[in-house]
Design a protein around this motif. Structure first.
Motif, mmCIF file in Angstrom:
data_model
loop_
_atom_site.group_PDB
_atom_site.id
_atom_site.type_symbol
_atom_site.label_atom_id
_atom_site.label_comp_id
_atom_site.label_asym_id
_atom_site.label_seq_id
_atom_site.Cartn_x
_atom_site.Cartn_y
_atom_site.Cartn_z
ATOM 1 N N TYR A 27 0.809 -1.224 0.000
ATOM 2 C CA TYR A 27 0.000 0.000 0.000
ATOM 3 C C TYR A 27 0.844 1.277 0.000
ATOM 4 C CZ TYR A 27 -4.348 -2.555 0.705
ATOM 5 O OH TYR A 27 -5.428 -3.370 0.540
ATOM 6 N N PHE A 28 2.153 1.123 0.165
ATOM 7 C CA PHE A 28 3.059 2.265 0.263
ATOM 8 C C PHE A 28 2.938 3.193 -0.948
ATOM 9 C CE2 PHE A 28 7.854 3.445 0.169
ATOM 10 C CZ PHE A 28 7.581 4.690 0.700
ATOM 11 N N VAL A 29 3.137 2.632 -2.143
ATOM 12 C CA VAL A 29 3.100 3.432 -3.369
ATOM 13 C C VAL A 29 1.719 4.037 -3.579
ATOM 14 C CG1 VAL A 29 3.342 3.369 -5.879
ATOM 15 C CG2 VAL A 29 4.944 2.090 -4.454
ATOM 16 N N VAL A 30 0.675 3.242 -3.336
ATOM 17 C CA VAL A 30 -0.701 3.712 -3.548
ATOM 18 C C VAL A 30 -1.036 4.867 -2.607
ATOM 19 C CG1 VAL A 30 -3.132 3.068 -3.433
ATOM 20 C CG2 VAL A 30 -1.478 1.474 -4.393
ATOM 21 N N GLU A 31 -0.685 4.733 -1.324
ATOM 22 C CA GLU A 31 -0.993 5.773 -0.338
ATOM 23 C C GLU A 31 -0.266 7.077 -0.652
ATOM 24 O OE1 GLU A 31 -3.168 5.925 2.207
ATOM 25 O OE2 GLU A 31 -3.919 3.999 1.492
ATOM 26 N N PHE A 32 1.002 6.985 -1.049
ATOM 27 C CA PHE A 32 1.768 8.191 -1.365
ATOM 28 C C PHE A 32 1.330 8.784 -2.701
ATOM 29 C CE2 PHE A 32 4.137 7.083 2.236
ATOM 30 C CZ PHE A 32 5.023 8.100 2.551
ATOM 31 N N ILE A 218 5.043 -4.437 -6.906
ATOM 32 C CA ILE A 218 4.935 -3.429 -5.841
ATOM 33 C C ILE A 218 5.011 -2.007 -6.386
ATOM 34 C CG2 ILE A 218 5.854 -4.938 -4.035
ATOM 35 C CD1 ILE A 218 8.565 -3.547 -4.371
ATOM 36 N N GLY A 219 5.192 -1.874 -7.705
ATOM 37 C CA GLY A 219 5.321 -0.550 -8.300
ATOM 38 C C GLY A 219 4.197 -0.196 -9.246
ATOM 39 N N ILE A 220 4.326 -0.627 -10.486
ATOM 40 C CA ILE A 220 3.390 -0.234 -11.540
ATOM 41 C C ILE A 220 2.030 -0.920 -11.422
ATOM 42 C CG2 ILE A 220 2.972 -0.386 -14.034
ATOM 43 C CD1 ILE A 220 4.820 1.879 -13.169
ATOM 44 N N ILE A 221 2.014 -2.214 -11.171
ATOM 45 C CA ILE A 221 0.749 -2.961 -11.175
ATOM 46 C C ILE A 221 -0.244 -2.452 -10.122
ATOM 47 C CG2 ILE A 221 -0.285 -5.235 -10.728
ATOM 48 C CD1 ILE A 221 1.985 -6.477 -12.318
ATOM 49 N N PRO A 222 0.163 -2.190 -8.855
ATOM 50 C CA PRO A 222 -0.811 -1.650 -7.889
ATOM 51 C C PRO A 222 -1.440 -0.331 -8.337
ATOM 52 C CG PRO A 222 1.126 -2.437 -6.740
ATOM 53 C CD PRO A 222 1.454 -2.480 -8.209
ATOM 54 N N ILE A 223 -0.624 0.550 -8.944
ATOM 55 C CA ILE A 223 -1.151 1.838 -9.412
ATOM 56 C C ILE A 223 -2.132 1.625 -10.560
ATOM 57 C CG2 ILE A 223 -0.541 3.999 -10.578
ATOM 58 C CD1 ILE A 223 2.040 4.026 -8.985
ATOM 59 N N SER A 230 -10.364 0.141 -8.433
ATOM 60 C CA SER A 230 -10.389 1.030 -7.268
ATOM 61 C C SER A 230 -9.354 0.534 -6.271
ATOM 62 C CB SER A 230 -11.777 1.049 -6.617
ATOM 63 O OG SER A 230 -12.081 -0.217 -6.057
ATOM 64 N N GLU A 231 -9.144 1.300 -5.205
ATOM 65 C CA GLU A 231 -8.082 0.971 -4.251
ATOM 66 C C GLU A 231 -8.292 -0.382 -3.581
ATOM 67 O OE1 GLU A 231 -6.095 2.763 -0.162
ATOM 68 O OE2 GLU A 231 -7.175 4.097 -1.520
ATOM 69 N N ILE A 232 -9.541 -0.753 -3.336
ATOM 70 C CA ILE A 232 -9.809 -2.017 -2.647
ATOM 71 C C ILE A 232 -9.296 -3.219 -3.446
ATOM 72 C CG2 ILE A 232 -12.123 -2.396 -3.630
ATOM 73 C CD1 ILE A 232 -12.958 -3.412 -0.833
ATOM 74 N N PHE A 233 -9.251 -3.067 -4.791
ATOM 75 C CA PHE A 233 -8.787 -4.163 -5.642
ATOM 76 C C PHE A 233 -7.264 -4.324 -5.601
ATOM 77 C CE2 PHE A 233 -13.000 -3.492 -7.404
ATOM 78 C CZ PHE A 233 -13.415 -4.792 -7.657
ATOM 79 N N VAL A 234 -6.556 -3.304 -5.100
ATOM 80 C CA VAL A 234 -5.101 -3.409 -4.971
ATOM 81 C C VAL A 234 -4.753 -4.572 -4.049
ATOM 82 C CG1 VAL A 234 -3.004 -2.279 -4.124
ATOM 83 C CG2 VAL A 234 -4.696 -0.963 -5.415
ATOM 84 N N PHE A 340 11.424 6.860 -15.281
ATOM 85 C CA PHE A 340 11.740 7.568 -16.523
ATOM 86 C C PHE A 340 10.822 7.211 -17.691
ATOM 87 C CE2 PHE A 340 15.772 7.713 -14.153
ATOM 88 C CZ PHE A 340 16.017 9.078 -14.196
ATOM 89 N N ILE A 341 10.078 6.123 -17.560
ATOM 90 C CA ILE A 341 9.160 5.721 -18.636
ATOM 91 C C ILE A 341 7.733 5.702 -18.092
ATOM 92 C CG2 ILE A 341 8.508 3.874 -20.238
ATOM 93 C CD1 ILE A 341 11.405 3.007 -20.323
ATOM 94 N N GLU A 342 6.868 6.498 -18.674
ATOM 95 C CA GLU A 342 5.478 6.575 -18.209
ATOM 96 C C GLU A 342 4.564 5.598 -18.940
ATOM 97 O OE1 GLU A 342 4.023 10.540 -18.329
ATOM 98 O OE2 GLU A 342 5.551 11.337 -16.969
ATOM 99 N N ASP A 343 4.953 5.199 -20.138
ATOM 100 C CA ASP A 343 4.133 4.292 -20.948
ATOM 101 C C ASP A 343 4.182 2.883 -20.352
ATOM 102 O OD1 ASP A 343 2.950 2.667 -22.834
ATOM 103 O OD2 ASP A 343 3.882 3.650 -24.551
ATOM 104 N N LYS A 344 3.083 2.467 -19.733
ATOM 105 C CA LYS A 344 3.057 1.169 -19.051
ATOM 106 C C LYS A 344 3.168 0.003 -20.030
ATOM 107 C CE LYS A 344 0.588 2.826 -14.980
ATOM 108 N NZ LYS A 344 0.579 4.243 -15.371
#
Length: 370
Positions: A27-32, A218-223, A230-234, A340-344
């Protein structure tokens, strides 16, 4: 296989620390990200795994000098400290503790791998790691569910402080495990020679890829899950990476003892590559995550066991340190790319090539043998 009581206590204690840490990490990345501080989260993660990669070679010496139990206990303190300081949202403090956590992580995982392999017969590596991963996954799932529930009732600070309680209990349980002395001080030159063993170098890309793929979870996929659903699905999708090993870890480990780790690595990495391609199409994103979660979860069971296979139970500290370095470098590579890369879709394409190309070590080994 007779299960040693000491091994079970160790698995539960270790798992309880990650009850707290894995939930916080998910939840770290999502919360921040909610407060436009996602760069702080990514920088923190980058520092953790960068320092882990830098200090992993040194961790072999530390573990051999102080023994695995002390290494795990010392590291556990920093893991719990990190979970606690996040509530401050103070960038400087978070960055300092992140660097310390990276150093602690290098010691923790070298100690963990060395401890498990040293108390397990070589022909039971897969099954032992299966049991360990089952307990570990159960604790991580309970932690994620607990933190997700807490966040729906309480604010960020209270939730993060409450989730620390099981981790603290697990930390004190570590004092109950047997104190093992693996070796009488590692000779630096000998350790360096083991660290740069050409046989081991062939398979470093396999572990770099593993670290890179872990950074996705823990990075791109949770976001992306939060943005699409929605956040609950994280928490729900995050649990997949631990729910699957809960029911399959022992079986996968047992099969790997019988048919060998390489065949399973190749099969599961190809499946992961396919999953990356599926995730390029957002209509099939859920299916892609499920395929990825299944294959990736299966490979996690093989990692430490394969280290034991390669070193044949000798030089456990340096071999574990070497492959932990590769894992951490993979995570660092992942977070650098995310920053540096925004394109998922481009990130998933890169992930495909990183995964498939990492299998070339098996091809090279076969050529050398012939």
């Amino acid at each position: 296989m007779k299960i040693d009581k000491n091994f079970i206590v160790f698995s539960i204690a270790f798992g309880m620390i990650f009850f707290s840490f894995s939930a916080v990490q998910l939840y770290f990345v999502v919360e921040f990200n909610k407060t436009s501080n996602v760069d702080v989260a990514f920088t923190s993660m980058l520092l953790i795994y960068l320092f882990a990669a830098i200090f992993s070679p040194v961790s072999a010496y530390i573990v051999s000098k102080f023994n695995p139990k002390k290494g795990i206990i010392m590291s556990g303190i920093v893991y719990l400290l990190f979970c606690g300081v996040l509530v401050t949202k103070n960038e400087t403090v978070i960055y300092i503790v992140s660097a310390l956590l990276g150093i602690a992580s290098s010691i923790l995982w070298t100690s963990c791998g060395t401890y498990i392999l040293s108390i397990t017969a070589q022909n039971y590596y897969g099954r032992a790691l299966g049991i360990f991963n089952t307990v570990f996954s159960l604790m991580c799932i309970l932690g994620m569910l607990s933190l997700g529930t807490l966040l729906s009732y309480y604010n960020f600070k209270i939730s993060y402080l409450l989730i620390l309680i099981p981790g603290i209990a697990g930390f004190f349980m570590l004092f109950l495990i047997n104190d093992l002395k693996i070796s009488k001080g590692l000779n630096f030159k000998e350790g360096l020679k083991n660290f740069f063993n050409p046989k081991f170098m062939l398979f470093l890309p396999l572990y770099v890829a593993q670290g890179f793929l872990f950074s996705l979870t823990i990075g791109i996929i949770p976001i992306e899950i939060k943005d699409i659903f929605s956040e609950i699905f994280v928490g729900i999708f995050g649990m997949l990476f631990y729910l699957i090993p809960l029911f399959s870890a022992y079986g996968v480990g047992k099969i790997s003892d019988r048919i060998g780790r390489p065949a399973l690595f190749i099969t599961f990495y190809i499946l992961i590559g396919v999953a990356m391609l599926i995730m390029l199409n957002k209509e099939n994103f859920i299916f892609g995550i499920v395929v990825f979660a299944i294959a990736f979860s299966f490979t996690r069971v093989l990692l430490i066991a394969y280290v034991g296979d390669l070193c044949k139970g000798k030089n456990l500290e340096t071999t574990n340190a070497l492959f932990n370095t590769a894992l951490n470098l993979g995570v660092v590579l992942g977070f650098l790319i995310f920053m540096f890369i925004e394109d998922k879709n481009l990130i998933y394409t890169i992930s495909f090539f990183v995964t498939i190309l990492s299998l070339l070590g098996f091809v090279a080994e076969k050529k050398f043998k012939s």
